[in-house]
Enzyme design. Structure first.
Site, PDB file in Angstrom:
ATOM      1  N   CYS A 111       0.684  -0.834  -0.231  1.00 20.29           N
ATOM      2  CA  CYS A 111       0.018   0.079  -0.281  1.00 20.29           C
ATOM      3  C   CYS A 111       0.756   1.571  -0.096  1.00 20.29           C
ATOM      4  O   CYS A 111       0.259   2.570  -0.463  1.00 20.29           O
ATOM      5  CB  CYS A 111      -1.368  -0.082   0.939  1.00 20.29           C
ATOM      6  SG  CYS A 111      -2.055  -1.567   1.350  1.00 20.29           S
ATOM      7  N   ARG A 126      -7.735  -4.811  -2.930  1.00 21.99           N
ATOM      8  CA  ARG A 126      -7.540  -3.814  -3.948  1.00 21.99           C
ATOM      9  C   ARG A 126      -8.485  -3.125  -5.263  1.00 21.99           C
ATOM     10  O   ARG A 126      -8.114  -3.790  -6.184  1.00 21.99           O
ATOM     11  CB  ARG A 126      -6.368  -3.468  -4.503  1.00 21.99           C
ATOM     12  CG  ARG A 126      -5.295  -3.797  -3.837  1.00 21.99           C
ATOM     13  CD  ARG A 126      -3.120  -3.624  -4.355  1.00 21.99           C
ATOM     14  NE  ARG A 126      -2.809  -4.269  -3.053  1.00 21.99           N
ATOM     15  CZ  ARG A 126      -2.312  -3.408  -1.853  1.00 21.99           C
ATOM     16  NH1 ARG A 126      -2.508  -2.669  -2.021  1.00 21.99           N
ATOM     17  NH2 ARG A 126      -1.824  -3.936  -0.970  1.00 21.99           N
TER      18      ARG A 126
END
Ligand code: BEZ
Length: 238
Positions: free
Chosen positions: A56, A139
């Site tokens: 991330c 995601r």
């Protein structure tokens, strides 16, 4: 259907062509009313699994580094995870103050990052996919157009960092399709030939085969040139 034990957490996924589900949220840039606050702009709404995690962090640095390119294409970025606001703030400060990655450093994330501890937004957008993880968003990426319509979606698993050049390419390709009434072939980039829609009659098919400005591989597969500068002047100026 085989039972997995996660049925109660199943949420329906929004679909391409649907209005973007509405929500109000607290973000690192203040409160937002979505998608109302973004009318007139494209928006990329994307989720990530958790703050203070490496994939991330690499994604946020890359996206923030490219933000200006997206702005020039009339596109705003909005991130989300199911972490709280103070975690978001601490993580973004750490990124700016301490993290250097692939030549990027001192990266300030200025786009809003939504706190979604209740998973209200994540569930509306099908970002919680319980067989991948019950407590983290996958995601997900939603491209939402200036009228608030979902135009494209991408879902990646937790372990797979996204390709932000591809997100930018997809944005410009969709804007080009809208602006010029064409479609874009595999791996298209501005300056490449574009595809004209299928011929709706035998007459049109014949005309196309005879038109020297159109390159038909066969009657159903015709391309034409579209000048790169023309594309960029249209999509980067709105
Ligand atoms: C990461 O961003 O590194 C990550 C987050 C959740 C699960 C796996 C990896």
């Amino acid at each position: 259907m085989m039972e997995t034990g996660h049925e109660e957490q199943m949420v329906s996924l929004p679909r391409i062509g649907d209005p973007a589900p509405e929500f109000k949220a607290v973000t690192t840039q203040g409160d937002i009313n979505f998608p109302t606050d973004y009318r007139g702009s494209w928006v990329i709404l994307f989720s990530h699994p958790a703050d203070f995690t490496p994939v991330c962090t690499s994604e946020f640095m890359t996206f923030a580094h490219m933000e200006d390119k997206f702005h020039k294409a009339n596109c705003k970025l909005v991130g989300l995870s199911v972490d709280g606001l103070y975690s978001h703030i601490a993580w973004l400060r750490t990124i700016k103050e301490k993290i250097e990655y692939k030549g990027m450093k001192d990266i300030e994330v200025t786009f809003p990052l939504i706190e979604d501890i209740t998973m209200n937004v994540a569930k509306k957008y099908g970002m919680i996919q319980p067989n991948e993880d019950t407590t983290k968003a996958v995601r997900a990426v939603f491209f939402i157009d200036p009228a608030g319509i979902i135009r494209a979606m991408v879902y990646y698993p937790l372990s797979l960092g996204r390709n932000f050049d591809e997100l930018y390419r997809a944005l410009i390709a969709m804007q080009t399709a809208d602006e010029f009434g064409v479609a874009t072939p595999a791996d298209w980039r501005p300056g490449d030939d574009v595809i004209i829609g299928p011929a709706g009659s035998c007459g049109t098919a014949k005309e196309r085969m005879e038109d020297s400005d159109i390159d038909c591989k066969d009657w159903f597969f015709c391309t034409k040139k579209l000048d790169k500068d023309l594309v960029l002047s249209k999509v980067l100026k709105k």
